[in-house]
Write a protein that holds these residues in place. Structure first.
Motif, PDB file in Angstrom:
ATOM      1  N   GLU A 276       0.824  -1.209   0.000  1.00  0.00           N
ATOM      2  CA  GLU A 276       0.000   0.000   0.000  1.00  0.00           C
ATOM      3  C   GLU A 276       0.860   1.263   0.000  1.00  0.00           C
ATOM      4  O   GLU A 276       0.619   2.202  -0.766  1.00  0.00           O
ATOM      5  CB  GLU A 276      -0.909   0.008   1.234  1.00  0.00           C
ATOM      6  CG  GLU A 276      -1.773   1.256   1.353  1.00  0.00           C
ATOM      7  CD  GLU A 276      -2.554   1.310   2.653  1.00  0.00           C
ATOM      8  OE1 GLU A 276      -3.091   2.386   2.977  1.00  0.00           O
ATOM      9  OE2 GLU A 276      -2.604   0.280   3.366  1.00  0.00           O
ATOM     10  N   GLY A 277       1.884   1.282   0.857  1.00  0.00           N
ATOM     11  CA  GLY A 277       2.707   2.486   0.986  1.00  0.00           C
ATOM     12  C   GLY A 277       3.472   2.813  -0.277  1.00  0.00           C
ATOM     13  O   GLY A 277       3.482   3.975  -0.725  1.00  0.00           O
ATOM     14  N   LEU A 278       4.123   1.816  -0.885  1.00  0.00           N
ATOM     15  CA  LEU A 278       4.884   2.081  -2.107  1.00  0.00           C
ATOM     16  C   LEU A 278       3.983   2.555  -3.233  1.00  0.00           C
ATOM     17  O   LEU A 278       4.336   3.458  -3.998  1.00  0.00           O
ATOM     18  CB  LEU A 278       5.639   0.820  -2.547  1.00  0.00           C
ATOM     19  CG  LEU A 278       6.910   0.469  -1.789  1.00  0.00           C
ATOM     20  CD1 LEU A 278       7.543  -0.783  -2.392  1.00  0.00           C
ATOM     21  CD2 LEU A 278       7.915   1.613  -1.823  1.00  0.00           C
ATOM     22  N   ALA A 279       2.816   1.964  -3.351  1.00  0.00           N
ATOM     23  CA  ALA A 279       1.903   2.337  -4.433  1.00  0.00           C
ATOM     24  C   ALA A 279       1.404   3.771  -4.285  1.00  0.00           C
ATOM     25  O   ALA A 279       1.140   4.453  -5.287  1.00  0.00           O
ATOM     26  CB  ALA A 279       0.720   1.375  -4.474  1.00  0.00           C
ATOM     27  N   ASN A 280       1.281   4.250  -3.055  1.00  0.00           N
ATOM     28  CA  ASN A 280       0.704   5.571  -2.817  1.00  0.00           C
ATOM     29  C   ASN A 280       1.738   6.678  -2.619  1.00  0.00           C
ATOM     30  O   ASN A 280       1.372   7.854  -2.541  1.00  0.00           O
ATOM     31  CB  ASN A 280      -0.209   5.525  -1.583  1.00  0.00           C
ATOM     32  CG  ASN A 280      -1.444   4.677  -1.821  1.00  0.00           C
ATOM     33  OD1 ASN A 280      -1.940   4.601  -2.942  1.00  0.00           O
ATOM     34  ND2 ASN A 280      -1.933   4.027  -0.771  1.00  0.00           N
ATOM     35  N   PHE A 281       3.022   6.326  -2.531  1.00  0.00           N
ATOM     36  CA  PHE A 281       4.062   7.312  -2.267  1.00  0.00           C
ATOM     37  C   PHE A 281       4.250   8.228  -3.473  1.00  0.00           C
ATOM     38  O   PHE A 281       4.391   7.761  -4.604  1.00  0.00           O
ATOM     39  CB  PHE A 281       5.371   6.597  -1.930  1.00  0.00           C
ATOM     40  CG  PHE A 281       6.512   7.515  -1.639  1.00  0.00           C
ATOM     41  CD1 PHE A 281       6.536   8.271  -0.480  1.00  0.00           C
ATOM     42  CD2 PHE A 281       7.577   7.627  -2.531  1.00  0.00           C
ATOM     43  CE1 PHE A 281       7.600   9.124  -0.200  1.00  0.00           C
ATOM     44  CE2 PHE A 281       8.642   8.459  -2.263  1.00  0.00           C
ATOM     45  CZ  PHE A 281       8.650   9.217  -1.092  1.00  0.00           C
ATOM     46  N   HIS A 282       4.294   9.544  -3.225  1.00  0.00           N
ATOM     47  CA  HIS A 282       4.325  10.514  -4.322  1.00  0.00           C
ATOM     48  C   HIS A 282       5.687  11.131  -4.594  1.00  0.00           C
ATOM     49  O   HIS A 282       5.841  11.862  -5.568  1.00  0.00           O
ATOM     50  CB  HIS A 282       3.316  11.640  -4.053  1.00  0.00           C
ATOM     51  CG  HIS A 282       1.894  11.211  -4.177  1.00  0.00           C
ATOM     52  ND1 HIS A 282       1.125  10.874  -3.083  1.00  0.00           N
ATOM     53  CD2 HIS A 282       1.105  11.037  -5.258  1.00  0.00           C
ATOM     54  CE1 HIS A 282      -0.088  10.524  -3.489  1.00  0.00           C
ATOM     55  NE2 HIS A 282      -0.118  10.610  -4.811  1.00  0.00           N
ATOM     56  N   GLY A 283       6.670  10.902  -3.737  1.00  0.00           N
ATOM     57  CA  GLY A 283       8.007  11.388  -4.042  1.00  0.00           C
ATOM     58  C   GLY A 283       8.370  12.671  -3.319  1.00  0.00           C
ATOM     59  O   GLY A 283       7.661  13.156  -2.445  1.00  0.00           O
TER      60      GLY A 283
END
Length: 460
Positions: A304-311
């Motif tokens: 979930e976290g990697l998919a939603n991380f925006h940079g």
């Protein structure tokens, strides 16, 4: 001085990305915060809007009155003869480096320290986001402006704290992490260390030996040999295609990287996704996943976290995309980082010309790595080099951007002033333009974008 004793904090160089994170920490605790910086920037304006008192003229009279409740914090980037610094070091004030303050803050907490000559900010921020997603509720001191947190300081209520562990001036030797990461150990800051061997021994190996007994040390698999004799800690490796935490089956689908993560016990976490560009960021993500798992996070939290991380701002940040032209802003200031940014652009945009503008950062770094910069910039279809950003340094005879330019083989290269660069980039109609460097090239980014502002689809 104990944290509970501090009622006022004054920062000399408050607008720096690392200093401002610490300033925000103290402000979040209700402490009076003030300071000096050389110029007004969007970041200093934001700090002022958060209740901090900042002035922009170097004058000793602006210093707050000494007292037992006052702490003065400075960064080694401030010249030693700076009047305010000379005054406070002359007596009557409690004065600490930023790194010493981070050590004070993290003492007694469960510290995660992310070190390495490349990837610190990205990995620290991903780690923080994954730990937040996992409900671990960390505080964090970041070296960039995270889009997901809208800042460089994250306030958490647990005893976890995530810190970007900086090798410059041996700052990371003030930390005692429970979990430490070493991403890379390439030569850098040789003005501080002298040579690469001393950097390894008195920098990264010394940092690794500060991990708390029984703690975790996570190192990239190809530098693990330097840390094999570190005692009383659990050592894990990470990487792509190798390491205890290993990314496998990497592929690009719908503009994002997907990979599987094999863990030390052989367990496979499948189909992790990150929109961050480049294989180097897959590796950074693996390191962040390793920390989060060792801290108690669940595999679903990683997904979930990697998919939603925006940079992070200025880490391969797309600031304009109008169909024909893509403009990307990146903090790259070391040859390895330039190569990574250019390679990522080619992987994302394989059929477009890749052009770049590079501003070297520091005379000493330009002198040390001129040949490496030249080789990296030769990977561009067209390259523009602008004058060196000196930061804290005085000029070194014979060291200018011409040094890099003269070593390049790329026939489509130009050595331009900032204004000439703006004129040249205004003529671009298509392809990818990379704006590269850790100096003040970021102040030119809005002007480059404005030259192509007919499209509404831009990030600035």
């Amino acid at each position: 001085m104990q944290l509970s004793d501090i009622g006022r904090v004054y920062f000399i160089g408050i607008g720096g990305i690392g200093m401002s994170a610490v300033a925000r920490y103290f402000r979040s605790r209700g402490v009076w915060v003030g300071g000096y910086d050389r110029t007004v920037t969007p970041l200093t304006q934001k700090l002022e809007s958060e209740g901090m008192e900042i002035h922009y003229e170097a004058r000793v009279e602006a210093l707050p009155e000494p007292g037992d409740d006052l702490l003065v914090v400075y960064t080694p980037a401030i010249p030693k003869d700076f009047p305010e610094l000379v005054r406070v070091q002359g007596g009557g004030y409690t004065v600490l480096k930023r790194s010493e303050v981070l050590g004070l803050i993290s003492r007694g907490m469960r510290c995660v320290g992310i070190a390495g000559t490349h990837g610190k900010t990205t990995t620290t921020t991903i780690t923080t986001y994954l730990m937040v997603t996992a409900g671990l509720d960390p505080s964090a001191f970041l070296g960039g402006i995270a889009r997901d947190f809208d800042g460089n300081y994250v306030h958490g209520d647990s005893d976890w704290v995530v810190v970007e562990a900086d090798e410059y001036d041996r700052s990371f030797l003030r930390l005692n992490p429970e979990i430490a990461v070493v991403l890379s150990t390439d030569p850098d800051h040789l003005d501080i260390y002298g040579d690469h061997g001393k950097m390894l021994e008195t920098g990264f190996r010394a940092y690794a030996k500060r991990v708390k007994p029984g703690g975790q040390l996570i190192v990239r698999y190809d530098v693990a040999e330097h840390f094999a004799d570190v005692e009383e800690v659990m050592i894990s490796t990470f990487g792509i295609g190798a390491g205890d935490f290993c990314a496998q089956n990497i592929r690009v689908e719908s503009g994002a990287f997907h990979f599987d993560l094999r863990e030390p016990d052989g367990h496979l976490i499948t189909n992790l996704r990150t929109a961050l560009p480049g294989r180097h960021n897959v590796e950074n993500a693996v390191a962040a996943c390793a920390v989060t798992r060792l801290a108690g996070g669940h595999e679903d939290d990683l997904r979930e976290g990697l998919a939603n991380f925006h940079g992070i701002a200025r880490r391969f940040e797309t600031v304009l995309k109008n169909g024909q032209l893509v403009v990307i802003d990146d903090y790259a200031h070391h040859p390895t980082e330039l190569q990574a940014a250019i390679s990522a652009a080619r992987e994302l945009y394989p059929n477009r010309p890749i052009r770049g503008v590079f501003q070297p950062h520091l005379y000493s770094r330009t002198q040390d790595f001129a040949a490496g910069f030249a080789r990296a910039l030769d990977l561009l279809d067209e390259a523009i080099i602008i004058p060196i950003y000196p930061a804290r340094e005085e000029p070194i005879p014979g060291v200018t951007s011409q040094l890099v330019y003269g070593l390049m083989k790329n026939e489509k290269r130009r050595l331009l002033s900032k204004n000439q660069m703006l004129e040249a980039t205004a003529e671009l109609k298509d392809g990818v333009l990379l704006l590269l460097g850790a100096g003040d090239i970021d102040a030119l980014v809005p002007r480059v974008v404005a030259q192509h502002s007919k499209s509404d689809n831009h990030g600035y």
